[in-house]
Design a protein around this motif. Structure first.
Motif, mmCIF file in Angstrom:
data_model
loop_
_atom_site.group_PDB
_atom_site.id
_atom_site.type_symbol
_atom_site.label_atom_id
_atom_site.label_comp_id
_atom_site.label_asym_id
_atom_site.label_seq_id
_atom_site.Cartn_x
_atom_site.Cartn_y
_atom_site.Cartn_z
ATOM 1 N N ASP A 11 -6.080 11.818 4.156
ATOM 2 C CA ASP A 11 -5.130 10.878 3.589
ATOM 3 C C ASP A 11 -5.590 10.451 2.194
ATOM 4 O OD1 ASP A 11 -3.080 8.425 3.996
ATOM 5 O OD2 ASP A 11 -4.980 7.640 3.234
ATOM 6 N N SER A 30 -4.795 7.312 -0.406
ATOM 7 C CA SER A 30 -4.157 5.999 -0.363
ATOM 8 C C SER A 30 -4.502 5.182 -1.589
ATOM 9 C CB SER A 30 -4.609 5.227 0.885
ATOM 10 O OG SER A 30 -4.075 5.790 2.057
ATOM 11 N N CYS A 84 0.394 5.478 1.035
ATOM 12 C CA CYS A 84 -0.552 6.464 1.573
ATOM 13 C C CYS A 84 0.170 7.758 1.913
ATOM 14 C CB CYS A 84 -1.297 5.916 2.789
ATOM 15 S SG CYS A 84 -0.256 5.238 4.077
ATOM 16 N N TRP A 98 0.833 -1.196 0.000
ATOM 17 C CA TRP A 98 0.000 0.000 0.000
ATOM 18 C C TRP A 98 0.866 1.244 0.000
ATOM 19 C CZ3 TRP A 98 -4.956 -0.328 -1.004
ATOM 20 C CH2 TRP A 98 -5.850 0.662 -0.635
#
Length: 431
Positions: free
Chosen positions: A186, A188, A168, A166
């Motif tokens: 955020d 992401s 972010c 991931w």
């Protein structure tokens, strides 16, 4: 090696390199490339918090009614249109999602590309989830909340292994009135969607949100000022009209004050306030009318508690004859009050500048910050030198782990205190 450039050119290769860095760091070995300082410091904090890098820990989701309550009470709901306009259109095209969390790290809003939302579900990145750094490790929600600045966390820069696919990027949103953390926004997505410009993009939109909050606050003060003007015109003596948080809308018979420190639970009647002394408190639509009284009303001996035990939140609480009130502290004000608690005899501006910056010449900065502190502590703080009032009882609540004392502070005096506490703890530990 410039990993940011490498990630923009070849995300998979950059992720592989970062995986080697992470494995070496967790094993206590020296990696061929050092992790970025903001990541290395975060890894150190979460290791001390006991986060398991191999275990995906998920704290229970908030019930829907609690999420609804938090949304209604959060000032961030007022800037959702700004965040959506600035982030969602690009995020959707770039296969990202937008996440907005409150100051407790709880996800309150989550929007964006459906395939990415489903992938986020697999990571527990859901509405109501707890994404504090000391719960789920280094990430784009919890880490910006701790360091109070934008942070991009790419691939294996995440502490927990299951998050390393991931990327972010998060930026804190603070209350422009007092610097209090309101939450984090955020952006992401899967690691291959990483782009180095995302950090500046998210930070810019967060600053637009803070500007909108400032506009809304000024508009509310203008409305209160319209209500206050005819009331103050009829009053003799000194008086000030403030909103529910103590921000001044209008004054009469006295110099303008920007803000009045109010008790946590203010009620009508005769009260003593640090900056005004004895005053009569009356409710007014959208705020309070505070009428200063001429009778002497110096407070009895008071107790000041500086609570530094929390990793993300620091407060000062004052208890006196007329009740108690608390205030959340900015990182800088927490540092200053901690230093004054350590030196009850007082510290001059040059001494505090040395404590904070290792540069005694930076007295202008210190005096400006101390002026802001005295706006809410009033006569509880003396100057020349700066110190707490002699008859005040001052208590400091410290974290259990000395290394968690103001963890984001780089002030030399605070760093020495952390190191001394850790060394003392190690000496006291049984063999």
């Amino acid at each position: 090696m410039d990993l940011v450039r490498l990630a923009a050119r070849d995300a998979v290769q950059a992720a592989r390199v970062l995986s080697e860095v992470r494995e070496a760091a967790l094993a206590g070995r020296r990696a061929r490339i050092a992790p970025r300082p903001v990541i290395e410091q975060s890894w150190d904090r979460v290791q001390r918090s006991g986060v398991d890098p191999e275990r995906d820990v998920r704290v229970g989701l908030l019930p829907s009614d609690e999420v609804r309550r938090r949304r209604e009470e959060s000032p961030l709901r007022q800037v959702l249109p700004v965040l959506r306009e600035g982030l969602l259109s690009v995020a959707d095209v770039a296969q990202h999602i937008m996440v907005v969390a409150d100051a407790d790290g709880r996800v309150l809003w989550r929007e964006g590309a459906s395939p990415v939302l489903r992938k986020a579900d697999g990571l527990g990145f859901e509405v109501g989830a707890d994404w504090r750094e000391d719960v789920v490790g280094t990430n784009g929600v919890g880490t910006p909340a701790v360091v109070r600045r934008p942070v991009q966390v790419f691939a294996a820069e995440h502490f927990v292994r299951s998050h390393t696919s991931w990327t972010c990027t998060g930026a804190p949103i603070s209350d422009p009135r007092d610097g209090r953390l309101l939450g984090v926004v955020d952006v992401s997505g899967p690691l291959e969607t990483m782009h180095p410009a995302t950090l500046a993009w998210v930070d810019s939109v967060a600053k637009l949100a803070e500007a909108r909050l400032r506009e809304l606050h000024l508009a509310s003060l203008e409305r209160l000022r319209a209500v206050a003007a005819p009331v103050l015109a009829r009053l003799p003596g000194r008086a000030v009209v403030v909103d529910r948080d103590g921000w001044a809308a209008a004054v009469t018979g006295m110099p303008y004050v920007r803000r009045v420190a109010l008790p946590k639970s203010l009620a009508p009647g005769h009260r003593w306030l640090p900056s005004l002394g004895a005053c009569a408190v009356e409710p007014l639509a959208g705020g309070w009318l505070l009428r200063a009284e001429d009778r002497p009303a110096a407070p009895d001996a008071c107790r000041i508690v500086l609570d530094l035990a929390g990793r993300d939140r620091r407060t000062v609480t004052v208890t006196g004859a007329s009740g108690s009130w608390s205030r959340e502290l900015s990182p800088r004000h927490a540092e200053l009050l901690f230093l004054l608690a350590e030196h009850r005899a007082g510290r001059g501006a040059a001494e505090l500048a040395g404590d904070l910056f290792d540069d005694p010449s930076r007295t202008v900065t210190v005096r400006a910050e101390m002026s802001r502190v005295r706006r809410y502590l009033g006569e509880l703080l003396r100057h020349r030198p700066y110190r707490f009032r002699d008859d005040a009882e001052v208590a400091v609540v410290l974290p259990d782990d000395p290394g968690d004392l103001l963890p984001q502070s780089t002030a030399p005096a605070v760093t020495r205190k952390r190191n001394t506490g850790q060394e003392g703890r190690e000496r006291a530990a049984p063999a």
